[in-house]
Design an enzyme around this catalytic site. Structure first.
Site, PDB file in Angstrom:
ATOM      1  N   CYS A   1     -66.676  86.329  18.598  1.00  0.00           N
ATOM      2  CA  CYS A   1     -68.074  85.471  18.196  1.00  0.00           C
ATOM      3  C   CYS A   1     -67.791  85.019  16.899  1.00  0.00           C
ATOM      4  CB  CYS A   1     -69.216  86.317  18.224  1.00  0.00           C
ATOM      5  SG  CYS A   1     -69.563  87.012  19.943  1.00  0.00           S
TER       6      CYS A   1
ATOM      7  N   ASP B   1     -76.162  89.600   6.364  1.00  0.00           N
ATOM      8  CA  ASP B   1     -75.968  90.387   7.614  1.00  0.00           C
ATOM      9  C   ASP B   1     -75.169  91.454   7.375  1.00  0.00           C
ATOM     10  OD1 ASP B   1     -74.787  90.957   9.871  1.00  0.00           O
ATOM     11  OD2 ASP B   1     -74.145  88.855  10.516  1.00  0.00           O
TER      12      ASP B   1
ATOM     13  N   LYS C   1     -74.446  99.583  16.455  1.00  0.00           N
ATOM     14  CA  LYS C   1     -73.145  99.687  15.816  1.00  0.00           C
ATOM     15  C   LYS C   1     -73.162 100.984  14.621  1.00  0.00           C
ATOM     16  CE  LYS C   1     -72.594  94.791  15.861  1.00  0.00           C
ATOM     17  NZ  LYS C   1     -71.394  94.038  16.575  1.00  0.00           N
TER      18      LYS C   1
ATOM     19  N   HIS D   1     -70.238  85.534  11.680  1.00  0.00           N
ATOM     20  CA  HIS D   1     -70.325  85.885  13.294  1.00  0.00           C
ATOM     21  C   HIS D   1     -71.441  84.779  13.784  1.00  0.00           C
ATOM     22  CE1 HIS D   1     -72.186  88.038  16.865  1.00  0.00           C
ATOM     23  NE2 HIS D   1     -71.048  88.774  16.591  1.00  0.00           N
TER      24      HIS D   1
ATOM     25  N   GLN E   1     -71.915  94.951   9.859  1.00  0.00           N
ATOM     26  CA  GLN E   1     -70.555  95.614   9.684  1.00  0.00           C
ATOM     27  C   GLN E   1     -70.524  96.668   8.592  1.00  0.00           C
ATOM     28  OE1 GLN E   1     -68.389  95.828  12.096  1.00  0.00           O
ATOM     29  NE2 GLN E   1     -69.128  94.429  13.446  1.00  0.00           N
TER      30      GLN E   1
HETATM   31  C1  LIG Z   1     -71.285  90.626  11.537  1.00  0.00           C
HETATM   32  C2  LIG Z   1     -72.068  90.744  12.781  1.00  0.00           C
HETATM   33  N1  LIG Z   1     -73.275  90.118  12.754  1.00  0.00           N
HETATM   34  C3  LIG Z   1     -74.096  90.119  13.678  1.00  0.00           C
HETATM   35  C4  LIG Z   1     -73.899  90.474  14.908  1.00  0.00           C
HETATM   36  C5  LIG Z   1     -74.566  90.526  16.044  1.00  0.00           C
HETATM   37  O1  LIG Z   1     -75.258  91.734  16.387  1.00  0.00           O
HETATM   38  P1  LIG Z   1     -75.801  92.079  17.843  1.00  0.00           P
HETATM   39  O2  LIG Z   1     -75.087  91.465  18.833  1.00  0.00           O
HETATM   40  O3  LIG Z   1     -75.969  93.467  17.710  1.00  0.00           O
HETATM   41  O4  LIG Z   1     -77.338  91.292  17.744  1.00  0.00           O
HETATM   42  C6  LIG Z   1     -72.544  91.112  14.795  1.00  0.00           C
HETATM   43  C7  LIG Z   1     -72.143  92.072  16.232  1.00  0.00           C
HETATM   44  O5  LIG Z   1     -72.098  91.645  17.089  1.00  0.00           O
HETATM   45  C8  LIG Z   1     -71.596  91.399  13.753  1.00  0.00           C
HETATM   46  O6  LIG Z   1     -70.462  91.881  13.857  1.00  0.00           O
END
Ligand SMILES: Cc1ncc(COP(=O)(O)O)c(C=O)c1O
Ligand SMILES: Cc1ncc(COP(=O)(O)O)c(C=O)c1O
Lengths: 147, 423, 423, 147
Positions: free
Chosen positions: C379, C213, C239, C132, C216
């Site tokens: 993203c 990370d 999430k 991401h 998910q």
């Molecule tokens: C795999 C992953 N990493 C990071 C993020 C970033 O999370 P956030 O936007 O809640 O900071 C997301 C979701 O947007 C994600 O799906």
């Protein structure tokens, strides 16, 4: 809970007439501890031969709880063996972190049990422990030095 | 009460005032400078977001995502109007004023040589001795990272910004000046369009960027960013009857669009390959990731609430409480006020010391009477040293405080003093 | 339904499912990978904080401040237990996973020469092509700031991490490896204790720091940080049925205590003068300012809720929905799945393309039928390029989704395809 | 609101048989625009003498709304004077940002009014505007060039 059960007579007495509040010269170890959440400070001079706590003297600014606690500590631990003193520190600390469940052993802690009520006020626990932690630190430093 | 504020009605709009303290005592909350209480409308706005419109703003084409975006952007418009910003693009939602200030400090630190924002050895950053740690340490760290020099304006014995060496401190090398709008300890208001206009003029003269820390002013009096004439301004939602977890950085658009980003991630990029990325204009550039949507929406409701009551009325009300407090407290033997005793350029924060009673003990006693004040260094440790105290006791007032709250404080302090000093 | 999850009961615990979409259609929410919906218990936990205990945690000696501190720290303990952290001091509350990753990247960037965390020219940072943007751009920026080199592991045509050049990419110079636990586009789970154990072994071998990370994964399956064996892990509250505005960075204590701070300000200092400051140990060192207390408390309630239902049950339930979705979608002419089609190491995210129908149009049509999916690059733009698509349509499932939600999706996609392709 | 009122016949027709979708060589200006929220892209070639829009041709990937909108735009603005063309872009943009209130002037915008329904879907407004904004950019660049 009313004010008097926190501020017991014993505490206010020690606060007003603190024991050993005057740094004795030529300590084995001197330490300086700060309560970062409020800025209270204590400087503690420890005199010891590494086996027995000869003298504890201190200077510092702080609330009645901290001042009284330094006073009680400096009186109680003086003359004790290193092991005894560390044991008492642990006992005092346990009492204070018990959230008010542990009333403390008066035979061991003597005036120290007056601080049992402090354990119910999480924000004040650090005040009561400040001097004791400084002592423990000093003692451990003095032992390390001897080696 | 000669103010137009109906305290009883307002108190009834804040659910927390129906709880009791230390047994059966009503809550007398005098710690709003740390964080304010929240009216039901703010909590309902957040809940409405979650129960009806929750989705990731800016990220989906479905109905919930559209509605979430509209609510989130609607909150931005509300805050823009509240501050009289030129455009809603000047409003960046952060998690707190602390983040806002760090955002600016890091962003400046990220500016490469050649950028007009670049800071390096030989440059100067200026703060004051009355800053909250949040507006001091980020600048210390920026100075350490860049080799720039950190300087500060002092404070007078009365608790005002000292201007005697203004031109020497804010010199030609100065790149950033970060000053509080109201001290969270002294209550002093720094009026950059009045008594302190020479500070602002000097900043413009040397061409430095000017950040105003408005954490203690924006919730309490009308702040108009265009009239103020600073470059950046920040405040925290939680001190302005809003939710925790949301702050604001306002910045002039032409500056924001040129500043490098701070936090990077999703929803703030224009294009990205594995090697590098380019960034969207503000505010998106500074809002990486799924934003604190519900909190922003709550803050929107909070500023609406404050505006409806009127910031001018709130300020007048607080001034009259402050007057009453200072007059009453001064009658107590051994009590000294730390900060201005007059009401000129002054907010509703009153710090004091009582001879023979440590602030911790005083706070504890007041707590037993149901009165919540703050004791300690108030995250302004250098200021404590300046006034040679370890800590102070601080009462701070807000729209939900009444004259009788003030009277309870005065009586409580007197009673506590007796307990510790005369017993 | 051969899973132990009672979807009807769960749906009834999430207020949003009582609203209607585009007229009178029930909400079929298949966008939980972007953000999840919230059960009432989470909203109530936040509200309870505000209406009964709101005050600045760690900062006051009065009863409300004590209670606020206890609730906030209680939330930390809950999250620590949820992740099986060694101690609650390993849990840092941030505003989001995006902030967590930036925290680590900036903190490493702040480490001076001589520190074991210091990064400089000649060092290497490794990510993957399935990251991401939140786990890519902060590392690009850190590389640019420090002169280090950014490298990445590729992905296979099936949507798995490519290991062919593992030893070449993660070489001796590698200081940090940041990898996703589950792709938010492909649904692939990177099992570092199973199929990908050689990745973890290689990271240990070269002595790099390892960030996972888990945005998910943590909301959907049991993650045990001690068993995982990484150094840092992050996820976002929103999430995981929690509030917006809160994220977590878990880190091994011995690392956190040595890392330089990121955001600086109040409540994280040990001592401070006008010139410089020293910092408290973790977690306080990394939580400057009045924290997002209500959101942390809400997240505490969220993880309790998930644990009570059981993460294992949730994962099983999602797998069976995913199986049904993949099987059903594959029957649609011209539809191709982007990501693994089998259920091995796979989460409940299904991305797909339909020949002749742009994802935007497909998403729009589904929205008209009351079905919320996400369309776009999610993203993860580099990953789109890798699979030579501009965008995908993505359905993602969670504990409140039923088989009939999946069937509605399949039917909706088929219907939309007819609309655009056959008309 | 049902799908058909968004996806009007006109839109789907242009989508399936887009006009001017083939880059003409030797343009006065070429621009490349991207819709950052979805990744859709358009490359637009403008031929102009600085007073009249001679030709607009394009290539790109995107949804039906964006493709149809490029097609309508390239047909509508061809042969118009620079001022007329800019006026029509403004009119189209206004209609799309009206949240559905402005139904558009059919005499001016012709097939363009089919996009009035898009204005009710904020997330799709950018799709419909992408090509028009690219054209405006190209035109402004061509004017700047001439000076
Ligand atoms: C795999 C992953 N990493 C990071 C993020 C970033 O999370 P956030 O936007 O809640 O900071 C997301 C979701 O947007 C994600 O799906
Ligand atoms: C003057 C001032 N600046 C900055 C801050 C920091 O605000 P926060 O902790 O909400 O980030 C505060 C309050 O704590 C403050 O009073």
């Amino acid at each position: 809970m009313d004010l008097d059960s926190l501020y017991q007579e014993v505490i206010l007495d020690h606060y007003k007439r603190p024991l050993n509040k005057k740094l004795e010269p030529n300590p084995t170890v001197q330490v300086h501890h700060v309560n970062t959440s409020c800025g209270d400070e204590v400087t503690l001079n420890l005199h010891t031969d590494g086996r027995v706590v000869a003298k504890i003297s201190w200077e510092g600014v702080g609330c009645s709880i901290s001042q009284a606690s330094h006073s009680v500590m400096s009186d109680l631990l003086k003359g004790k063996s290193v092991e005894e003193a560390l044991g008492l520190v642990d006992e005092f600390q346990k009492m204070l972190q018990s959230k008010g469940i542990d009333a403390g052993n008066e035979e061991h802690l003597q005036d120290g049990v007056a601080f049992a009520g402090v354990a119910k006020f999480p924000a004040r626990v650090k005040c009561a422990l400040l001097g004791w932690m400084a002592f423990k630190d000093a003692l451990q430093q003095s032992i390390a030095k001897k080696r | 009460m000669n103010s137009a504020i109906n305290v009883e009605k307002i108190k009834s709009e804040f659910p927390i005032f129906s709880r009791l303290i230390r047994g059966d005592q009503p809550l007398i909350y005098l710690d709003s400078a740390a964080t304010s209480q929240k009216p039901l409308v703010v909590l309902d706005a957040e809940r409405n977001f979650y129960t009806k419109h929750n989705a990731a703003a800016h990220r989906g084409a479905h109905q919930l995502a559209e509605e979430a975006t509209e609510l989130f952007e609607g909150a931005r418009s509300k805050v823009a109007r509240f501050l009289n910003a030129k455009s809603e693009n000047e409003i960046i939602f952060t998690k707190s004023a602390t983040e806002s200030i760090n955002l600016l400090a890091y962003s400046l630190g990220n500016a490469r040589p050649g950028s007009k924002f670049h800071i390096e050895k030989g440059d100067r950053i200026v703060v004051s001795e009355m800053e909250h740690h949040a507006n001091l340490i980020p600048w210390q760290e920026l100075a350490a990272r860049t080799g720039a020099e950190l300087k500060w304006l002092g404070v007078t014995d009365e608790g005002r910004l000292a201007l005697s060496n203004l031109e020497e401190i804010i010199d030609k090398r100065t790149k950033v000046v970060a000053l509080t709008h109201q001290s969270n300890v002294l209550g002093t208001i720094n009026d950059f369009n009045g008594a302190l206009s020479q500070v602002k003029n000097r900043i413009k003269e040397v061409g430095a960027l000017f950040l105003v820390d408005a954490c203690q002013s924006v919730p309490h009096l009308k702040v108009d960013v265009q009239a103020l004439g600073a470059d950046f301004l920040t405040f925290s939602g939680h001190k302005a009857v809003g939710p925790t977890g949301v702050g604001v950085l306002w910045g002039r658009n032409e500056l924001l669009d040129e500043l490098p980003p701070f936090l990077t991630g999703g929803s703030m990029i224009e294009n990205v390959t594995m090697e590098s990325a380019t960034y969207l204009p503000a505010p998106k550039r500074f809002e990486a990731g799924v934003p604190n949507m519900a909190q922003a929406v709550g803050l929107g409701a909070a500023v609406d609430y404050l505006e409806k009551i009127s910031l001018d009325e709130i300020h007048q009300h607080e001034l009259s409480l402050t007057k009453r407090a200072i007059e009453g407290l001064k009658q107590i033997p051994g009590l000294s006020i730390i900060g201005p005793e007059d009401l000129v350029d002054r907010g509703a924060v009153v710090s004091f010391a009582v001879a023979g009673v440590h602030p911790h003990d005083l706070g504890q006693a007041l707590d037993q009477y149901g009165i919540a004040v703050r004791t300690g260094h108030h995250c302004a440790w250098p200021l404590m040293r300046r006034y040679k105290v370890v800590a102070t006791t601080r009462a701070s007032f807000y729209l939900y405080n009444s004259e009788s709250d003030v009277d309870a404080l005065i009586e409580g302090v007197a009673r506590a003093r007796k307990y510790f000093v005369e017993r």
